[in-house]
Design a protein around this motif. Structure first.
Motif, PDB file in Angstrom:
ATOM      1  N   TYR A  76       0.932  -1.166   0.052  1.00  0.00           N
ATOM      2  CA  TYR A  76      -0.101  -0.183  -0.029  1.00  0.00           C
ATOM      3  C   TYR A  76       0.809   1.225  -0.107  1.00  0.00           C
ATOM      4  O   TYR A  76       0.555   2.263  -0.604  1.00  0.00           O
ATOM      5  CB  TYR A  76      -0.968  -0.074   1.328  1.00  0.00           C
ATOM      6  CG  TYR A  76      -2.177  -0.768   1.203  1.00  0.00           C
ATOM      7  CD1 TYR A  76      -2.978  -0.937   0.128  1.00  0.00           C
ATOM      8  CD2 TYR A  76      -2.346  -1.815   2.085  1.00  0.00           C
ATOM      9  CE1 TYR A  76      -4.025  -1.709  -0.260  1.00  0.00           C
ATOM     10  CE2 TYR A  76      -3.625  -2.760   1.952  1.00  0.00           C
ATOM     11  CZ  TYR A  76      -4.250  -2.537   0.953  1.00  0.00           C
ATOM     12  OH  TYR A  76      -5.441  -3.388   0.834  1.00  0.00           O
ATOM     13  N   LYS A  83      -8.137  11.829  -5.001  1.00  0.00           N
ATOM     14  CA  LYS A  83      -8.940  10.924  -4.024  1.00  0.00           C
ATOM     15  C   LYS A  83      -8.128   9.459  -4.017  1.00  0.00           C
ATOM     16  O   LYS A  83      -8.245   8.874  -3.051  1.00  0.00           O
ATOM     17  CB  LYS A  83     -10.154  10.723  -4.948  1.00  0.00           C
ATOM     18  CG  LYS A  83     -11.374   9.843  -4.067  1.00  0.00           C
ATOM     19  CD  LYS A  83     -12.572   9.812  -5.136  1.00  0.00           C
ATOM     20  CE  LYS A  83     -12.399   9.008  -6.258  1.00  0.00           C
ATOM     21  NZ  LYS A  83     -12.182   7.558  -5.880  1.00  0.00           N
ATOM     22  N   ASN A  84      -7.710   9.065  -5.218  1.00  0.00           N
ATOM     23  CA  ASN A  84      -7.095   7.825  -5.170  1.00  0.00           C
ATOM     24  C   ASN A  84      -5.877   7.706  -4.060  1.00  0.00           C
ATOM     25  O   ASN A  84      -5.734   6.668  -3.502  1.00  0.00           O
ATOM     26  CB  ASN A  84      -6.857   7.161  -6.380  1.00  0.00           C
ATOM     27  CG  ASN A  84      -7.802   6.732  -7.491  1.00  0.00           C
ATOM     28  OD1 ASN A  84      -8.952   7.065  -7.260  1.00  0.00           O
ATOM     29  ND2 ASN A  84      -7.556   5.697  -8.294  1.00  0.00           N
ATOM     30  N   GLN A  88      -5.537   9.574  -1.529  1.00  0.00           N
ATOM     31  CA  GLN A  88      -6.111   9.418  -0.084  1.00  0.00           C
ATOM     32  C   GLN A  88      -6.877   8.009   0.250  1.00  0.00           C
ATOM     33  O   GLN A  88      -6.404   7.618   1.367  1.00  0.00           O
ATOM     34  CB  GLN A  88      -7.386  10.426  -0.079  1.00  0.00           C
ATOM     35  CG  GLN A  88      -6.965  11.792  -0.132  1.00  0.00           C
ATOM     36  CD  GLN A  88      -7.885  12.966  -0.075  1.00  0.00           C
ATOM     37  OE1 GLN A  88      -9.244  12.629  -0.475  1.00  0.00           O
ATOM     38  NE2 GLN A  88      -7.730  14.317   0.133  1.00  0.00           N
ATOM     39  N   GLN A  89      -7.433   7.498  -0.726  1.00  0.00           N
ATOM     40  CA  GLN A  89      -7.744   5.936  -0.441  1.00  0.00           C
ATOM     41  C   GLN A  89      -6.715   5.083  -0.072  1.00  0.00           C
ATOM     42  O   GLN A  89      -6.623   4.158   0.729  1.00  0.00           O
ATOM     43  CB  GLN A  89      -8.803   5.607  -1.484  1.00  0.00           C
ATOM     44  CG  GLN A  89     -10.067   6.402  -1.836  1.00  0.00           C
ATOM     45  CD  GLN A  89     -10.663   5.654  -3.169  1.00  0.00           C
ATOM     46  OE1 GLN A  89     -10.208   5.137  -3.876  1.00  0.00           O
ATOM     47  NE2 GLN A  89     -11.952   5.804  -2.942  1.00  0.00           N
ATOM     48  N   LEU A  93      -5.181   5.578   3.327  1.00  0.00           N
ATOM     49  CA  LEU A  93      -6.366   5.264   4.154  1.00  0.00           C
ATOM     50  C   LEU A  93      -6.303   3.696   4.448  1.00  0.00           C
ATOM     51  O   LEU A  93      -6.065   2.996   5.499  1.00  0.00           O
ATOM     52  CB  LEU A  93      -7.846   5.315   3.658  1.00  0.00           C
ATOM     53  CG  LEU A  93      -9.114   4.580   4.833  1.00  0.00           C
ATOM     54  CD1 LEU A  93      -8.898   5.334   6.168  1.00  0.00           C
ATOM     55  CD2 LEU A  93     -10.225   4.969   4.147  1.00  0.00           C
ATOM     56  N   ALA A  94      -5.929   2.972   3.139  1.00  0.00           N
ATOM     57  CA  ALA A  94      -5.617   1.477   3.234  1.00  0.00           C
ATOM     58  C   ALA A  94      -4.350   1.339   4.155  1.00  0.00           C
ATOM     59  O   ALA A  94      -4.242   0.119   5.003  1.00  0.00           O
ATOM     60  CB  ALA A  94      -5.263   0.928   2.000  1.00  0.00           C
ATOM     61  N   ALA A 128      -4.832   0.518  -9.606  1.00  0.00           N
ATOM     62  CA  ALA A 128      -5.653  -0.001  -8.352  1.00  0.00           C
ATOM     63  C   ALA A 128      -5.765  -1.654  -8.425  1.00  0.00           C
ATOM     64  O   ALA A 128      -5.716  -2.281  -7.626  1.00  0.00           O
ATOM     65  CB  ALA A 128      -7.214   0.402  -8.352  1.00  0.00           C
ATOM     66  N   SER A 157      -4.292  -4.317  -5.862  1.00  0.00           N
ATOM     67  CA  SER A 157      -5.160  -5.090  -5.329  1.00  0.00           C
ATOM     68  C   SER A 157      -4.732  -6.626  -5.641  1.00  0.00           C
ATOM     69  O   SER A 157      -4.879  -7.462  -4.532  1.00  0.00           O
ATOM     70  CB  SER A 157      -6.483  -4.897  -5.515  1.00  0.00           C
ATOM     71  OG  SER A 157      -6.824  -5.004  -6.902  1.00  0.00           O
TER      72      SER A 157
END
Length: 475
Positions: free
Chosen positions: A209, A242-243, A245-246, A249-250, A440, A444
């Protein structure tokens, strides 16, 4: 290539695709002005350019054939086998529950020794000191102090095996307690190994991450420079932010899960946790299913059930023998001193023969039914563990197969994201959403590969723990 991503994006602004050449002169003039503005913003100090290249560097790599992401953890000289053995040893030494189980096993052994000693003679010495008085016809009252000493000896001679069966009952209970201690040790070892592997799992996830965050930060930085020259692309900057920030967060969620696992691990092994070793080479061989199912009979839990069944059978026999004649050897010797002196002794046999007892039949029946129930519980336990091992075996095979398939998918995913990024940068045939989606999807899959690998390893550890023990393959 990603370390030059800001420069490529700047070139994309300076060199529009062929379809844009046929645009009107006004748009061409606007594009030239935007390019000029971008070129003015392009120069940066050497230290800043170096930092950008480090941040946007291609630090991730595809998983190797051994099932480990080659650059997720730095290689170290820590032996994973030795570290797991050390952690398990520390957990065994620190565990208070094991200390309690040890004391219970020792108490059960003492109970067995007590029951075994019941067949030996018992010698008792008693005494009394009394002031007594004697009065008979034609004789004056006599009174004074008198001391009495009594020595008695008794021993069972024949009891239809009642004492021996009680000793066997206690012996099997002691064996059950000993196997219960071994079972508790195995469970503690499994918990320690599982937590150590979970710790390594979350450390790998956090690094994946973190790489994702760096890639998003690189795009955000490049798009921020472009948006200063072309305000029409501000939505792309919002999407990239936004990506990013996500991804951050992960990272935070993974760090939190890692902290929780380390807290649980400290409870077992102490506050000083060693640096985690790389466990990817351990427990990756799925054992043979039939061999694991045969090893069920060697597990302490099954041995404990077997000992309990034998204990109940011995207890049922002792209850039945208790309602049969009991023959004991007894002897008594008495000596008196004081007001009158003398003594006496006696020796012989005592026989107790029950003629009628309404509670005998229900008591015997209840004890024998408990013995039969214990046998059925043992058989059910063996069957349940064998089916459980078959289920876990399938889970382990599926996890390792999923990990291998993800490696193949990751190679295509890596090529896809590289092509998507190139088409977006140089040809304008892909949108930023395509770039974000490919990135992403790639990361993932990286996380899914880590999870599949560790799921398989923990399934293998659980299979071994249901047989000869989890430390068997490690040692």
């Amino acid at each position: 290539m990603l370390q030059h991503l800001p420069l490529l994006l700047g070139l994309f602004c300076l060199m529009p695709p062929a379809a844009a050449v046929a645009q009107t002169r006004a748009k061409a003039t606007a594009a030239a002005a935007a390019s000029k503005a971008a070129s003015k913003a392009a120069p940066a100090p050497a230290a800043e350019r170096s930092a950008t290249q480090s941040q946007c560097g291609e630090e991730d790599a595809l998983p190797s054939s051994s099932g480990r992401d080659t650059q997720m953890l730095d290689s170290s000289a820590i032996d994973p086998r030795s570290q797991l053995q050390e952690l398990v040893d520390r957990a065994l030494q620190r565990s208070q529950s094991l200390g309690a189980a040890t004391l219970l096993a020792q108490a059960a052994h003492a109970d067995w020794q007590e029951a075994r000693a019941a067949r030996l003679p018992q010698i008792n010495l008693g005494g009394s000191l009394n002031h007594i008085g004697l009065k008979s016809d034609n004789r004056p009252l006599e009174h004074g102090m008198q001391g009495r000493a009594i020595l008695s000896i008794s021993a069972p001679l024949y009891d239809f095996g009642r004492t021996a069966q009680l000793a066997n009952w206690r012996s099997q209970l002691a064996e059950s307690a000993r196997l219960g201690l071994a079972s508790a040790e195995q469970q503690l070892a499994l918990q320690t190994v599982a937590l150590a592997m979970d710790r390594s799992r979350y450390q790998l996830q956090a690094q994946v991450y973190a790489q994702y965050v760096r890639k998003m930060a690189c795009l955000v930085e490049a798009l921020d420079t472009i948006v200063k020259a072309d305000r029409g692309r501000a939505s792309e900057l919002v999407q990239a932010t936004k990506n990013k920030q996500q991804a951050e967060l992960a990272v935070q969620q993974t760090d939190s899960a890692l902290a929780q696992v380390e807290t649980q691990l400290r409870r077992f092994v102490g506050d000083q946790l060693p640096r985690s070793a790389v466990y990817s080479a351990l427990l990756i061989q799925v054992p043979d299913l039939s061999e694991m199912q045969r090893d069920v009979a060697l597990s302490p839990e099954v041995g404990q059930l077997d000992a309990q069944a034998k204990a109940q059978a011995s207890y049922a026999e002792s209850v039945a023998a208790g309602y049969k004649p009991q023959i004991n050897v007894i002897g008594t010797s008495t000596a008196m001193a004081g007001m009158s002196k003398g003594g006496d002794w006696s020796a012989g046999l005592s026989v107790s023969m029950p003629l009628y007892n309404a509670t005998a039949e229900p008591a015997i029946s209840a004890a024998r039914k408990r013995a039969q129930a214990a046998v059925l519980q043992r058989e059910d336990g063996i069957e349940a563990r064998r089916y459980r091992i078959a289920d876990i075996h399938e889970s382990a095979v599926s996890s390792f197969d999923r990990a291998r398939r993800i490696v193949d998918i990751l190679r295509n995913s890596d090529r896809l994201r590289a092509s998507t990024l190139q088409q977006w940068q140089q040809l304008g045939r892909r949108s930023l959403f395509d770039v974000m989606g490919s990135e992403a999807d790639y990361f993932s899959l990286r996380v899914a590969h880590v999870n599949a690998l560790f799921d398989g390893q923990q399934a293998v550890a659980m299979m071994w723990s249901m047989g000869r023990g989890v430390l068997t393959p490690i040692r």
